[in-house]
Write a protein that holds these residues in place. Structure first.
Motif, mmCIF file in Angstrom:
data_model
loop_
_atom_site.group_PDB
_atom_site.id
_atom_site.type_symbol
_atom_site.label_atom_id
_atom_site.label_comp_id
_atom_site.label_asym_id
_atom_site.label_seq_id
_atom_site.Cartn_x
_atom_site.Cartn_y
_atom_site.Cartn_z
ATOM 1 N N VAL A 651 -11.545 5.351 -1.297
ATOM 2 C CA VAL A 651 -11.291 6.124 -2.138
ATOM 3 C C VAL A 651 -9.854 6.843 -1.473
ATOM 4 O O VAL A 651 -9.715 7.595 -2.127
ATOM 5 N N ARG A 652 -9.469 6.615 -0.237
ATOM 6 C CA ARG A 652 -8.186 7.289 -0.171
ATOM 7 C C ARG A 652 -6.828 7.044 -0.815
ATOM 8 O O ARG A 652 -6.325 7.285 -0.942
ATOM 9 N N PHE A 653 -7.155 4.866 0.016
ATOM 10 C CA PHE A 653 -6.387 4.331 -0.771
ATOM 11 C C PHE A 653 -6.395 4.166 -2.305
ATOM 12 O O PHE A 653 -4.832 4.219 -3.094
ATOM 13 N N ARG A 654 -7.172 3.825 -3.317
ATOM 14 C CA ARG A 654 -7.352 3.676 -4.669
ATOM 15 C C ARG A 654 -7.015 2.242 -5.023
ATOM 16 O O ARG A 654 -4.954 2.169 -5.777
ATOM 17 N N PRO A 655 -6.980 1.541 -4.916
ATOM 18 C CA PRO A 655 -6.843 -0.082 -5.069
ATOM 19 C C PRO A 655 -6.465 0.095 -6.514
ATOM 20 O O PRO A 655 -7.327 0.538 -7.282
ATOM 21 N N ASP A 656 -5.541 -1.085 -7.235
ATOM 22 C CA ASP A 656 -5.297 -1.666 -8.161
ATOM 23 C C ASP A 656 -6.550 -3.049 -8.649
ATOM 24 O O ASP A 656 -7.228 -3.058 -8.969
ATOM 25 N N VAL A 657 -6.721 -3.756 -7.271
ATOM 26 C CA VAL A 657 -7.849 -4.386 -7.460
ATOM 27 C C VAL A 657 -8.223 -4.381 -6.036
ATOM 28 O O VAL A 657 -7.536 -4.313 -4.628
ATOM 29 N N ALA A 658 -9.805 -4.965 -6.161
ATOM 30 C CA ALA A 658 -10.085 -5.584 -4.449
ATOM 31 C C ALA A 658 -10.825 -7.029 -4.484
ATOM 32 O O ALA A 658 -11.291 -7.362 -5.397
ATOM 33 N N LEU A 659 -9.922 -7.063 -3.551
ATOM 34 C CA LEU A 659 -11.069 -9.009 -3.121
ATOM 35 C C LEU A 659 -11.725 -8.848 -1.797
ATOM 36 O O LEU A 659 -11.739 -8.031 -0.747
ATOM 37 N N LEU A 660 -13.240 -8.626 -2.341
ATOM 38 C CA LEU A 660 -14.292 -8.550 -1.343
ATOM 39 C C LEU A 660 -15.070 -9.742 -1.132
ATOM 40 O O LEU A 660 -15.615 -10.783 -2.037
ATOM 41 N N ASP A 661 -15.232 -10.000 0.228
ATOM 42 C CA ASP A 661 -15.842 -10.902 -0.017
ATOM 43 C C ASP A 661 -17.935 -10.715 0.196
ATOM 44 O O ASP A 661 -17.583 -9.957 0.059
ATOM 45 N N ILE A 662 -18.542 -12.046 0.173
ATOM 46 C CA ILE A 662 -19.538 -11.544 -0.697
ATOM 47 C C ILE A 662 -20.535 -10.605 0.798
ATOM 48 O O ILE A 662 -21.193 -10.072 0.986
ATOM 49 N N GLY A 663 -20.918 -12.374 1.968
ATOM 50 C CA GLY A 663 -21.926 -11.591 3.239
ATOM 51 C C GLY A 663 -21.213 -10.830 4.095
ATOM 52 O O GLY A 663 -20.063 -11.095 5.425
ATOM 53 N N LEU A 664 -20.942 -9.708 3.806
ATOM 54 C CA LEU A 664 -21.106 -8.146 4.286
ATOM 55 C C LEU A 664 -21.676 -7.525 5.282
ATOM 56 O O LEU A 664 -23.086 -7.423 5.135
ATOM 57 N N PRO A 665 -21.290 -6.967 6.412
ATOM 58 C CA PRO A 665 -21.930 -6.263 7.463
ATOM 59 C C PRO A 665 -21.713 -4.902 6.341
ATOM 60 O O PRO A 665 -20.806 -4.267 6.043
ATOM 61 N N VAL A 666 -22.661 -3.720 6.575
ATOM 62 C CA VAL A 666 -23.057 -2.264 6.708
ATOM 63 C C VAL A 666 -23.917 -2.671 5.061
ATOM 64 O O VAL A 666 -24.767 -2.409 4.175
ATOM 65 N N LEU A 667 -22.714 -3.011 4.505
ATOM 66 C CA LEU A 667 -22.851 -3.290 2.513
ATOM 67 C C LEU A 667 -22.000 -4.585 2.128
ATOM 68 O O LEU A 667 -21.029 -4.991 2.420
ATOM 69 N N ASP A 668 -23.042 -5.323 1.242
ATOM 70 C CA ASP A 668 -22.743 -6.697 0.727
ATOM 71 C C ASP A 668 -21.586 -6.429 -0.004
ATOM 72 O O ASP A 668 -21.708 -5.347 -0.285
ATOM 73 N N GLY A 669 -21.066 -7.728 -0.621
ATOM 74 C CA GLY A 669 -19.982 -7.507 -1.686
ATOM 75 C C GLY A 669 -20.444 -6.632 -2.608
ATOM 76 O O GLY A 669 -19.902 -6.420 -3.764
ATOM 77 N N TYR A 670 -22.024 -7.475 -3.323
ATOM 78 C CA TYR A 670 -22.398 -6.929 -4.687
ATOM 79 C C TYR A 670 -22.468 -5.428 -4.525
ATOM 80 O O TYR A 670 -22.188 -4.293 -5.848
ATOM 81 N N GLU A 671 -23.308 -4.662 -3.393
ATOM 82 C CA GLU A 671 -23.701 -3.584 -2.891
ATOM 83 C C GLU A 671 -21.768 -2.200 -3.159
ATOM 84 O O GLU A 671 -21.788 -1.659 -4.129
ATOM 85 N N LEU A 672 -20.801 -3.298 -2.199
ATOM 86 C CA LEU A 672 -19.619 -2.335 -2.849
ATOM 87 C C LEU A 672 -19.207 -1.989 -3.747
ATOM 88 O O LEU A 672 -18.587 -1.335 -3.820
ATOM 89 N N ALA A 673 -19.304 -3.648 -4.673
ATOM 90 C CA ALA A 673 -18.781 -3.342 -5.741
ATOM 91 C C ALA A 673 -19.352 -2.385 -6.901
ATOM 92 O O ALA A 673 -18.571 -1.351 -7.659
#
Length: 741
Positions: A651-673
């Protein structure tokens, strides 16, 4: 078909051969009887022809006696006329006596006192024949001056070797009726006929007034001229179907015919055959009827047995009414014993089903556990491998990757990556989850890639590798998987060949297939191992130190992948210590169409602008090292260790590209996307997955969640950077300004 009708059919079938034999016998007897009747007709025609010859001979003898008259020798025609009249009175069948010269001019005619010397003969052909041959001739029928039908018997009288006179006796056609008279009393349907040489009816036993003097039928004349004697069926002149027998007289040359109605000759035989056939049919019907009535008892017994069998199927106790039939009674006893046995077997079956159900549930649970384990194993093994590979890449980028230690780590990491890939590939192939990406590919291209993959091990063991793959060989297949096949064969050859050995790769076109062979001069294969070498986890015996290493799954992968491409693979070896050859056969690709001229290359684009990239990975080493690689490529990078912090940072950084792992704590990669698109809207970054989860269902879920790419750790950094650059070009906007909290 009901049993009753089967019994009727059995009875009929038993009697049928007898009936057929009887029918054949009757048919032969009838045929013999018909032939005998036909031969009797021919014999009658022959007898009639012989009668004509006898009458003709008697006539010629009387003419010869008259021709020897002394008055004729002296030329006393008046005296000779008296002799002729005297002889004429002794021959009741003669009509007149004529004396003529060889040229046909009459000298004497007993019908007239004076003769016109110029009167031509009525039957000139027979006269000319008698003069020409010097033999007696019986002429054809002709019409006399008074309208009577006559026949001339002509006798040539010789003098000094030449015909001096021709003495003729004219015989009325009516006088021949006695020859054709049918013996017996009453009306006889047989017809006897005489036909002269010209085909004219001379005498006929029935209706002579209609047929005498008329031509015989063309069919009769054709048959009579074709043979000496015979018989045929025809429609006679009276219009009835008849047998016509004919024979020829040897002296007169006439044809004698006997005509008999077909019904008269064959009727009795036909009636006898029909009577016997009717009796046979009656016997068959009576036998079949008796079998039909007798089958009722069998039907009741069989119906009782069938009802008992149905009761047995329902679990009830069978009760068979045998109707006094011993076999059905034994069947009932057998059904009762079967009921007891089935009850016991059902109890055993229920027990076995319970055990099998438990085993199936256990196997399904084990299979699920195995799949989950393999997925987790791949994830957990790939997570530590990812930072190691990234660190090696960074060392290469920084110029410090040329040390011996760096090369050792690189080789061992590559080996470990291949082991993990092979292990997961075996699991996917076993479950039918492998999807090929086929295309037309040159064999040289994927062989070159495979050699590149196997080169570290080949060089480590100091082998000599030769490659003989001609240009132009092509197949249709997945380039990555085919390279994996050849690389596994080369790796296998390198492991089981002593140092400084020889390994060869060759390919050739064999008909409609491409044959690719990997040969080595290593340990070879024992016969008992050759048949099992392509099974998973099968290896040649090794010592405790396991010098060759491996998990025994490389060749299993080779066979599975080759078969997925519609080919086959075979292992050949002359025995231990004599090397081995692995031959892969793949369908050759059809000839490629003529290549179109290459399109002009576009001008090199300017270097892509730096991008804002967000890396979210709970593996701190992997995240930091990946960020370093991206930063080295000129991008601005931020790193987060879980999904919640990654969302706040985005939200702060406003990236052009996000490289996401899938097995993440708190929010997994699918939910984060999903949350990134929801919170940032059109400003949401292009999402790329970099994860240790690489199963097909993982890729499907990431695509559904909006991931543009899905890279499996350790990712190919060159491909990853290319995907990042493509994502930046897709967004097509300048980097946004970081939003401060």
């Amino acid at each position: 078909m009901r049993f009753r009708w089967r019994l009727v059919g059995l009875t009929a079938g038993a009697l049928l051969p007898v009936a057929l034999f009887s029918a054949a016998t009757l048919s032969r007897l009838a045929a013999g009887e018909r032939e005998a009747n036909r031969q009797r007709l021919v014999a009658d025609a022959r007898t009639l022809a012989e009668g004509v010859d006898r009458e003709t001979t008697a006539t010629f003898r009387a003419l010869q006696a008259l021709g020897g008259s002394e008055r004729l020798e002296r030329g006393d025609l008046d005296g000779f006329r008296e002799d002729a009249v005297r002889v004429l009175r002794t021959q009741p069948t003669w009509h007149a006596v004529i004396l003529a010269r060889p040229d046909g001019l009459r000298l004497l005619d007993t019908r007239r006192t004076s003769v016109a010397a110029t009167a031509p003969p009525r039957d000139p052909r027979s006269l000319a024949e008698a003069v020409g041959t010097g033999e007696p001739v019986l002429g054809d029928v002709f019409t006399g001056p008074d309208g009577a039908l006559l026949v001339a018997a002509r006798l040539p009288l010789m003098h000094r070797g030449r015909v001096r006179h021709v003495l003729s006796a004219l015989i009325p056609a009516e006088a021949l009726r006695d020859l054709v008279r049918v013996p017996g009393t009453g009306e006889n349907p047989w017809i006897r006929t005489l036909v002269d040489r010209s085909g004219t009816v001379v005498a006929r036993s029935r209706s002579p007034e209609r047929f005498v003097g008329q031509p015989a039928s063309p069919r009769f004349l054709e048959a009579a001229r074709a043979g000496g004697e015979g018989v045929y069926r025809d429609t006679n002149l009276d219009g009835g179907r008849s047998y016509v027998a004919f024979g020829h007289s040897a002296r007169a040359g006439w044809t004698a015919a006997v005509v008999a109605p077909v019904d008269m000759l064959d009727g009795a035989t036909r009636r006898s055959v029909l009577t016997i056939a009717a009796l046979g049919a009656a016997v068959l019907l009576v036998s079949a009827g008796g079998a039909f009535l007798a089958a009722g008892r069998f039907n009741r017994a069989i119906a009782s047995a069938a009802a008992s069998a149905e009761a047995l199927a329902r679990g009830a106790r069978p009760r068979v009414e045998a109707e006094g039939i011993a076999e059905v009674a034994r069947l009932g006893e057998a059904l009762e014993r079967s009921a007891d046995l089935l009850a016991a077997r059902e109890r055993e079956r229920d027990q076995h089903l319970a055990v099998a159900e438990a085993a199936r549930a256990e196997a399904e649970a084990a299979s699920r556990t195995k799949d989950e384990f393999l997925a987790m194993l791949g994830h957990e093994l790939r997570n530590p491998l990812s930072p190691i590979v990234t660190a090696l890449e960074l060392q290469d980028l920084g110029g410090s990757g040329g040390t011996r230690e760096h090369a050792v780590i690189r080789r061992q990491v590559d080996h470990l990556v291949r082991l993990v890939d092979d292990l997961l590939d075996v699991s996917r192939i076993t479950r039918g989850k492998v999807e090929l990406q086929p295309e037309r590919i040159e064999v040289r291209s994927f062989v070159a890639r495979a050699v590149e993959m196997a080169t570290p091990l080949v060089e480590e063991r100091s082998h000599r590798l030769t490659v003989d793959v001609p240009e132009g060989l092509a197949v249709v297949g997945d380039p990555h998987r085919l390279a994996q096949v050849v690389a596994n064969l080369l790796t296998n050859a390198a492991r089981y060949t002593p140092p400084r050995g020889h390994i060869g790769v060759r390919a050739a076109l064999r008909g409609a297939e491409v044959e690719l062979a990997v040969r080595d001069d290593g340990r070879g294969l024992a016969p008992e191992l050759r048949s099992r070498i392509f099974e998973p986890f099968v290896q040649a015996p090794q010592g405790q130190d396991r010098p060759q290493g491996g998990l025994g799954i490389g060749l299993a992968l080779v066979r599975s992948l080759v078969e997925l491409h519609g080919g086959r693979v075979e292992a050949c070896s002359e025995g231990p210590g004599k090397g081995s050859t692995f031959v892969v056969e793949l369908p050759a690709a059809p000839r490629a169409p003529a290549a179109s001229p290459p399109a002009p290359r576009p001008a090199a684009a300017a270097a892509a602008a730096p991008l804002r990239i967000l890396v979210v990975d709970d593996n701190e080493d992997a995240a930091e090292l990946l960020a370093d690689v991206l930063a080295h490529a000129g991008h601005e990078v931020r790193v987060a260790g879980d999904g919640g912090r990654g969302l706040e940072l985005a939200v702060r950084f406003r990236p052009d590209v996000a490289l996401l792992d899938i097995g993440l704590p708190v929010l997994d990669g699918y939910e984060l996307a999903v949350q990134l698109r929801r919170r940032l809207g059109e400003a949401a970054p292009v999402v790329i997955g970099v994860s240790g989860y690489g199963q097909p269902n993982d890729r499907a879920r990431s695509a559904a969640a909006g991931f543009r790419h899905h890279f499996v750790k350790p990712a190919d950094l060159e491909a990853l950077l290319a995907a990042v650059a493509a994502a930046g070009r897709e967004r097509g906007r300048a980097p946004a300004t970081e939003e401060r909290a």
